[in-house]
Design a protein around this motif. Structure first.
Motif, PDB file in Angstrom:
ATOM      1  N   ALA A   1     -35.402   6.627 -20.209  1.00  0.00           N
ATOM      2  CA  ALA A   1     -34.827   7.962 -20.111  1.00  0.00           C
ATOM      3  C   ALA A   1     -35.614   8.818 -19.122  1.00  0.00           C
ATOM      4  O   ALA A   1     -35.025   9.568 -18.325  1.00  0.00           O
ATOM      5  N   PHE A   2     -36.942   8.713 -19.155  1.00  0.00           N
ATOM      6  CA  PHE A   2     -37.759   9.491 -18.213  1.00  0.00           C
ATOM      7  C   PHE A   2     -37.544   8.993 -16.792  1.00  0.00           C
ATOM      8  O   PHE A   2     -37.527   9.784 -15.846  1.00  0.00           O
ATOM      9  N   ARG A   3     -37.360   7.692 -16.609  1.00  0.00           N
ATOM     10  CA  ARG A   3     -37.104   7.165 -15.273  1.00  0.00           C
ATOM     11  C   ARG A   3     -35.797   7.712 -14.713  1.00  0.00           C
ATOM     12  O   ARG A   3     -35.727   8.125 -13.554  1.00  0.00           O
ATOM     13  N   LEU A   4     -34.754   7.690 -15.539  1.00  0.00           N
ATOM     14  CA  LEU A   4     -33.469   8.210 -15.078  1.00  0.00           C
ATOM     15  C   LEU A   4     -33.567   9.697 -14.766  1.00  0.00           C
ATOM     16  O   LEU A   4     -33.040  10.170 -13.749  1.00  0.00           O
ATOM     17  N   PHE A   5     -34.245  10.427 -15.660  1.00  0.00           N
ATOM     18  CA  PHE A   5     -34.414  11.857 -15.415  1.00  0.00           C
ATOM     19  C   PHE A   5     -35.172  12.094 -14.116  1.00  0.00           C
ATOM     20  O   PHE A   5     -34.766  12.918 -13.286  1.00  0.00           O
ATOM     21  N   SER A   6     -36.269  11.362 -13.908  1.00  0.00           N
ATOM     22  CA  SER A   6     -37.072  11.537 -12.698  1.00  0.00           C
ATOM     23  C   SER A   6     -36.279  11.154 -11.462  1.00  0.00           C
ATOM     24  O   SER A   6     -36.380  11.804 -10.411  1.00  0.00           O
ATOM     25  N   TRP A   7     -35.478  10.092 -11.594  1.00  0.00           N
ATOM     26  CA  TRP A   7     -34.709   9.636 -10.442  1.00  0.00           C
ATOM     27  C   TRP A   7     -33.704  10.714 -10.005  1.00  0.00           C
ATOM     28  O   TRP A   7     -33.648  11.072  -8.822  1.00  0.00           O
ATOM     29  N   PHE A   8     -32.916  11.220 -10.935  1.00  0.00           N
ATOM     30  CA  PHE A   8     -31.917  12.214 -10.563  1.00  0.00           C
ATOM     31  C   PHE A   8     -32.575  13.538 -10.167  1.00  0.00           C
ATOM     32  O   PHE A   8     -32.056  14.256  -9.312  1.00  0.00           O
ATOM     33  N   TRP A   9     -33.700  13.857 -10.797  1.00  0.00           N
ATOM     34  CA  TRP A   9     -34.422  15.066 -10.397  1.00  0.00           C
ATOM     35  C   TRP A   9     -34.940  14.920  -8.966  1.00  0.00           C
ATOM     36  O   TRP A   9     -34.861  15.856  -8.166  1.00  0.00           O
ATOM     37  N   LEU A  10     -35.437  13.740  -8.612  1.00  0.00           N
ATOM     38  CA  LEU A  10     -35.909  13.487  -7.252  1.00  0.00           C
ATOM     39  C   LEU A  10     -34.753  13.544  -6.260  1.00  0.00           C
ATOM     40  O   LEU A  10     -34.892  14.090  -5.159  1.00  0.00           O
ATOM     41  N   VAL A  11     -33.621  12.944  -6.639  1.00  0.00           N
ATOM     42  CA  VAL A  11     -32.445  13.010  -5.755  1.00  0.00           C
ATOM     43  C   VAL A  11     -32.022  14.452  -5.523  1.00  0.00           C
ATOM     44  O   VAL A  11     -31.673  14.850  -4.410  1.00  0.00           O
ATOM     45  N   LEU A  12     -32.063  15.268  -6.581  1.00  0.00           N
ATOM     46  CA  LEU A  12     -31.701  16.679  -6.434  1.00  0.00           C
ATOM     47  C   LEU A  12     -32.669  17.390  -5.491  1.00  0.00           C
ATOM     48  O   LEU A  12     -32.249  18.154  -4.600  1.00  0.00           O
ATOM     49  N   LEU A  13     -33.975  17.147  -5.663  1.00  0.00           N
ATOM     50  CA  LEU A  13     -34.956  17.775  -4.789  1.00  0.00           C
ATOM     51  C   LEU A  13     -34.783  17.315  -3.339  1.00  0.00           C
ATOM     52  O   LEU A  13     -34.877  18.121  -2.403  1.00  0.00           O
ATOM     53  N   LEU A  14     -34.535  16.018  -3.152  1.00  0.00           N
ATOM     54  CA  LEU A  14     -34.331  15.515  -1.800  1.00  0.00           C
ATOM     55  C   LEU A  14     -33.068  16.106  -1.180  1.00  0.00           C
ATOM     56  O   LEU A  14     -33.027  16.383   0.024  1.00  0.00           O
ATOM     57  N   THR A  15     -32.043  16.296  -2.003  1.00  0.00           N
ATOM     58  CA  THR A  15     -30.811  16.890  -1.484  1.00  0.00           C
ATOM     59  C   THR A  15     -31.055  18.321  -1.026  1.00  0.00           C
ATOM     60  O   THR A  15     -30.607  18.734   0.050  1.00  0.00           O
TER      61      THR A  15
ATOM     62  N   ALA B   1     -33.977  19.665  -0.191  1.00  0.00           N
ATOM     63  CA  ALA B   1     -34.858  19.648   0.979  1.00  0.00           C
ATOM     64  C   ALA B   1     -34.121  19.215   2.230  1.00  0.00           C
ATOM     65  O   ALA B   1     -34.309  19.790   3.316  1.00  0.00           O
ATOM     66  N   SER B   2     -33.258  18.203   2.095  1.00  0.00           N
ATOM     67  CA  SER B   2     -32.498  17.739   3.250  1.00  0.00           C
ATOM     68  C   SER B   2     -31.541  18.804   3.743  1.00  0.00           C
ATOM     69  O   SER B   2     -31.383  19.000   4.961  1.00  0.00           O
ATOM     70  N   ALA B   3     -30.894  19.490   2.795  1.00  0.00           N
ATOM     71  CA  ALA B   3     -29.972  20.553   3.207  1.00  0.00           C
ATOM     72  C   ALA B   3     -30.721  21.668   3.925  1.00  0.00           C
ATOM     73  O   ALA B   3     -30.233  22.211   4.938  1.00  0.00           O
ATOM     74  N   TRP B   4     -31.919  21.997   3.447  1.00  0.00           N
ATOM     75  CA  TRP B   4     -32.703  23.051   4.109  1.00  0.00           C
ATOM     76  C   TRP B   4     -33.139  22.622   5.501  1.00  0.00           C
ATOM     77  O   TRP B   4     -33.051  23.389   6.467  1.00  0.00           O
ATOM     78  N   LEU B   5     -33.612  21.371   5.613  1.00  0.00           N
ATOM     79  CA  LEU B   5     -34.050  20.890   6.929  1.00  0.00           C
ATOM     80  C   LEU B   5     -32.891  20.777   7.903  1.00  0.00           C
ATOM     81  O   LEU B   5     -33.022  21.105   9.091  1.00  0.00           O
ATOM     82  N   LEU B   6     -31.750  20.300   7.420  1.00  0.00           N
ATOM     83  CA  LEU B   6     -30.587  20.190   8.297  1.00  0.00           C
ATOM     84  C   LEU B   6     -30.095  21.560   8.730  1.00  0.00           C
ATOM     85  O   LEU B   6     -29.695  21.763   9.882  1.00  0.00           O
ATOM     86  N   ALA B   7     -30.108  22.499   7.780  1.00  0.00           N
ATOM     87  CA  ALA B   7     -29.691  23.847   8.146  1.00  0.00           C
ATOM     88  C   ALA B   7     -30.620  24.434   9.199  1.00  0.00           C
ATOM     89  O   ALA B   7     -30.180  25.109  10.141  1.00  0.00           O
ATOM     90  N   LYS B   8     -31.901  24.136   9.049  1.00  0.00           N
ATOM     91  CA  LYS B   8     -32.859  24.619  10.035  1.00  0.00           C
ATOM     92  C   LYS B   8     -32.687  23.905  11.369  1.00  0.00           C
ATOM     93  O   LYS B   8     -32.832  24.495  12.437  1.00  0.00           O
ATOM     94  N   ALA B   9     -32.359  22.593  11.299  1.00  0.00           N
ATOM     95  CA  ALA B   9     -32.195  21.825  12.529  1.00  0.00           C
ATOM     96  C   ALA B   9     -30.938  22.229  13.287  1.00  0.00           C
ATOM     97  O   ALA B   9     -30.920  22.285  14.514  1.00  0.00           O
ATOM     98  N   PHE B  10     -29.850  22.506  12.542  1.00  0.00           N
ATOM     99  CA  PHE B  10     -28.576  22.840  13.179  1.00  0.00           C
ATOM    100  C   PHE B  10     -28.396  24.338  13.382  1.00  0.00           C
ATOM    101  O   PHE B  10     -27.350  24.779  13.848  1.00  0.00           O
ATOM    102  N   LEU B  11     -29.379  25.095  12.977  1.00  0.00           N
ATOM    103  CA  LEU B  11     -29.256  26.547  13.146  1.00  0.00           C
ATOM    104  C   LEU B  11     -29.170  26.896  14.628  1.00  0.00           C
ATOM    105  O   LEU B  11     -29.897  26.352  15.459  1.00  0.00           O
ATOM    106  N   ASP B  12     -28.261  27.788  14.931  1.00  0.00           N
ATOM    107  CA  ASP B  12     -28.086  28.205  16.326  1.00  0.00           C
ATOM    108  C   ASP B  12     -29.279  29.074  16.724  1.00  0.00           C
ATOM    109  O   ASP B  12     -29.339  30.270  16.408  1.00  0.00           O
ATOM    110  N   ASP B  13     -30.254  28.430  17.397  1.00  0.00           N
ATOM    111  CA  ASP B  13     -31.479  29.126  17.763  1.00  0.00           C
ATOM    112  C   ASP B  13     -31.355  29.755  19.153  1.00  0.00           C
ATOM    113  O   ASP B  13     -32.230  29.605  19.994  1.00  0.00           O
ATOM    114  N   THR B  14     -30.231  30.429  19.400  1.00  0.00           N
ATOM    115  CA  THR B  14     -30.014  31.103  20.688  1.00  0.00           C
ATOM    116  C   THR B  14     -30.903  32.336  20.779  1.00  0.00           C
ATOM    117  O   THR B  14     -30.891  33.184  19.876  1.00  0.00           O
TER     118      THR B  14
END
Length: 463
Positions: A13-27, A29-42
């Motif tokens: 149960a802790f493994r499953l919880f940690s796995w989905f919690w990690l996936v959520l954190l990675l999601t 973080a990835s969304a933040w990094l992508l937003a920063k990468a694709f941000l129109d830095d004009t």
């Protein structure tokens, strides 16, 4: 009290919880990094001094052309440091084909409002301008276009094709999900396969790989192995029971039939004592089997009462002295004057008698069999010491299992069903006690076997 550290990673149960919690954190973080990468830095900045001077020299060289068409042909042949040519009257870009795809041309209108050239940074390009020139009296506005330096690291993801990043994240998440699924389903499939093999008659089928895990699946696999071992042992005991009982019953029945045939032929009743003896053996054997079955199934109800254990031992010795007399064996008791215990007198007497008769059977003629009784820390200990050959160390625990024999030989001296010590062990278990055996040594030589029965002086009442 010392607390043992608990490893939460052992729990699925802790493994499953940690796995989905990690996936959520990675999601996230990835969304933040992508937003920063694709941000129109004009951005629009002041033109650096070096760029301004370089652009002035380039403009001076462009003014020598006779017409706008000649200038455009010259500009089209340049790969880097391209110049955008704009008609300030119509705000039309004369060489718009050099602009990157998707470029918002309204930014040029924004730049044209500055009275001095500025540096315009937008995605993959940089523009310097506006620069105002006249070519044969025609006003023109020029912008110097250069590619921006490539971005490295995570921000460089913005330069990848549009579908590359979503497909990359989809692939990584799919591989991670497959890995998680396999860590759960693979041991379960193995467990299912071994359970089907065990149900099909392969009693040696065990789960090895999954049993080494430290989570709930590992506990399930180890539980299956324990269950399989117990069922296998139970079936082996049943087969041994059928084999032993059929053999032990066949012998007295055969002798009884022979006695009946002789009696019918000779008459006079000379075979009746022998017939009675054989029938008593059969009755005793069936009684032992029934007693052990009731004890093993937990159907025996203890009749607890205060009894004098010294008096009980003296009665057992007096009864069994008759069996020891033909071999001139001596039964000795070392005990206090009186020792009261709370126990089932019938069941406890049977357990002690089974151990004592076992000592009488395997001790040589003229041997001394010693019984000792003592009380230590609320525990009563009864030890029976014989002078027999002892048993192999590997069998010191197995002799208390039902139908176990140190030797498969069935002689008159070593007969029996193998239930005597098993009944004694079950009787001690019913009394919340225990039974153990160990060889006695004289130097390096085995000089006998000691079997000790230990039980509490006062039984705890279990509701």
């Amino acid at each position: 009290m010392q607390l043992n550290w608990v490893n939460p990673w052992r729990y699925l149960a802790f493994r499953l919880f940690s796995w989905f919690w990690l996936v959520l954190l990675l999601t996230i973080a990835s969304a933040w990094l992508l937003a920063k990468a694709f941000l129109d830095d004009t951005v629009i900045r002041r033109l650096p001094p070096g760029v301004h001077e370089q652009a002035e020299r380039m403009l001076h060289s462009l003014q020598r052309f006779d017409s706008v068409e000649d200038l455009l042909q010259r500009l089209n042949r340049r790969e880097n440091n391209r110049w955008l040519l704009v008609d300030p009257v119509s705000q039309r870009i004369l060489n718009a084909h050099i602009l990157p795809r998707g470029f918002d041309q309204s930014w040029l209108t924004e730049l044209s409002q500055f009275d001095k050239p500025r540096l315009f940074l937008h995605r993959h390009i940089s523009l310097a301008g506006p620069f105002f020139v006249r070519l044969n009296g025609q006003p023109l506005v020029l912008y110097q276009q250069q590619p921006r330096p490539e971005k490295h690291g995570l921000l460089g993801l913005a330069q990848l094709p549009e579908l590359t990043i979503p497909l990359l994240f989809l692939l990584v998440s799919a591989l991670a999900s497959i890995g998680l699924a396999l860590t759960i389903t693979r041991p379960l499939r193995q467990l299912q396969q071994h359970s089907l093999q065990f149900a099909g008659g392969d009693l040696t089928s065990r789960v090895q790989q999954a049993a080494s895990r430290s989570d709930e699946i590992g506990e399930l696999a180890r539980g299956f192995n324990t269950m399989a071992s117990q069922i296998g042992a139970l079936l082996q005991n049943q087969q041994r029971l059928l084999r032993d009982i059929s053999h032990e019953l066949r012998s007295p029945l055969t002798r009884a039939q022979l006695a009946i045939a002789l009696e019918q032929r000779q008459g006079g009743g000379s075979q009746l004592p022998r017939l009675s003896q054989e029938l008593n053996k059969i009755d005793s054997m069936l009684d032992e089997l029934l007693t052990f079955s009731r004890l093993d199934a937990g159907q025996y109800q203890l009749q607890l009462q205060d009894i004098d254990l010294v008096e009980l031992l003296e009665e057992i010795i007096q009864v069994n002295q008759i069996e020891a007399a033909p071999k001139q064996q001596q039964l000795q008791l070392e005990a206090p004057t009186q020792l009261l215990v709370e126990a089932d007198s019938r069941l406890l007497a049977r357990a002690i008698e089974n151990v004592l008769r076992n000592a009488i059977k395997y001790s040589p003629a003229e041997a001394q069999i010693r019984l000792s009784l003592q009380l230590q820390n609320g525990q009563v200990q009864i030890c029976v010491n014989d002078q027999g050959p002892g048993i192999p160390p590997t069998a010191l625990v197995a002799i208390f299992e039902p139908f176990y024999r140190v030797s498969d030989a069935r002689t008159a001296g070593a007969g029996g069903t193998g239930l005597g010590l098993a009944i004694a062990a079950q009787a001690m278990k019913q009394h919340q006690g225990q039974i153990s055996a160990q060889n006695r040594y004289q130097g390096d030589t085995v000089c006998g076997l000691q079997i000790c029965l230990q039980l509490p002086q006062h039984q705890e009442q279990v509701v």
